[in-house]
Enzyme design. Sequence first.
Site, short mmCIF file in Angstrom:
data_model
loop_
_atom_site.label_atom_id
_atom_site.label_comp_id
_atom_site.label_asym_id
_atom_site.label_seq_id
_atom_site.Cartn_x
_atom_site.Cartn_y
_atom_site.Cartn_z
N VAL A 50 0.83 -1.20 0.00
CA VAL A 50 0.00 0.00 0.00
C VAL A 50 0.87 1.26 0.00
O VAL A 50 0.57 2.24 -0.69
CB VAL A 50 -0.96 0.01 1.22
CG1 VAL A 50 -1.76 1.30 1.28
CG2 VAL A 50 -1.89 -1.20 1.16
N CYS A 51 1.97 1.22 0.73
CA CYS A 51 2.83 2.39 0.92
C CYS A 51 3.27 3.05 -0.40
O CYS A 51 3.15 4.28 -0.52
CB CYS A 51 4.05 2.03 1.76
SG CYS A 51 3.62 1.38 3.39
#
Length: 179
Positions: A50-51
């Site tokens: 996700v980062c």
Amino acid sequence: MLTVGDKFPSFDLKAVVSGDIKTGFTQLTDQSDAGKWKVFFFWPKDFTFVCPTEIVAFGAIEKAFNERDTVLVGGSIDTEFVHLAWRQSREDLGKLTFPWVADVKRELCQALGILDKNEGVALRATFIVDPQGIIRFASVNDLSVGRNPDEVLRVLDALQTDELCPCNWQQGEAVLKAA
């Protein structure tokens, strides 16, 4: 967790500003870029899923933040060398120019109150800090859910008007006038 009205903590951390091992490192403190607005956003760990979607999305509108005299700063609990390796491993991350702080000792994350109690990593926290170092916006997402950088920019625009802004207000729209 620190919130609106609190002073952003003092810090002195190594940061990475590119994927170049010779020129990519810098030292960043709470006094860097004094007198400017700042947006700090933290993610749990480098080399995750996700980062990078968030980091790239913030990078895509970095110019818009700069146009508002605002400095964008990312960060996690990873070392500056892990940040560098991650930038070098992905073309989209390697193109970014805003600093990523390395809060290896977790001192800044702990002072902000954004360490996940179970994992010991930074939560997906975002702070807008005014030129006097006061937090004017604070938001935290679950580790599994990415945030919306456009919403952070919208809130920054509203804060910079120093006016009353209604729900979903966008830059250029009328502000509210108290009767």
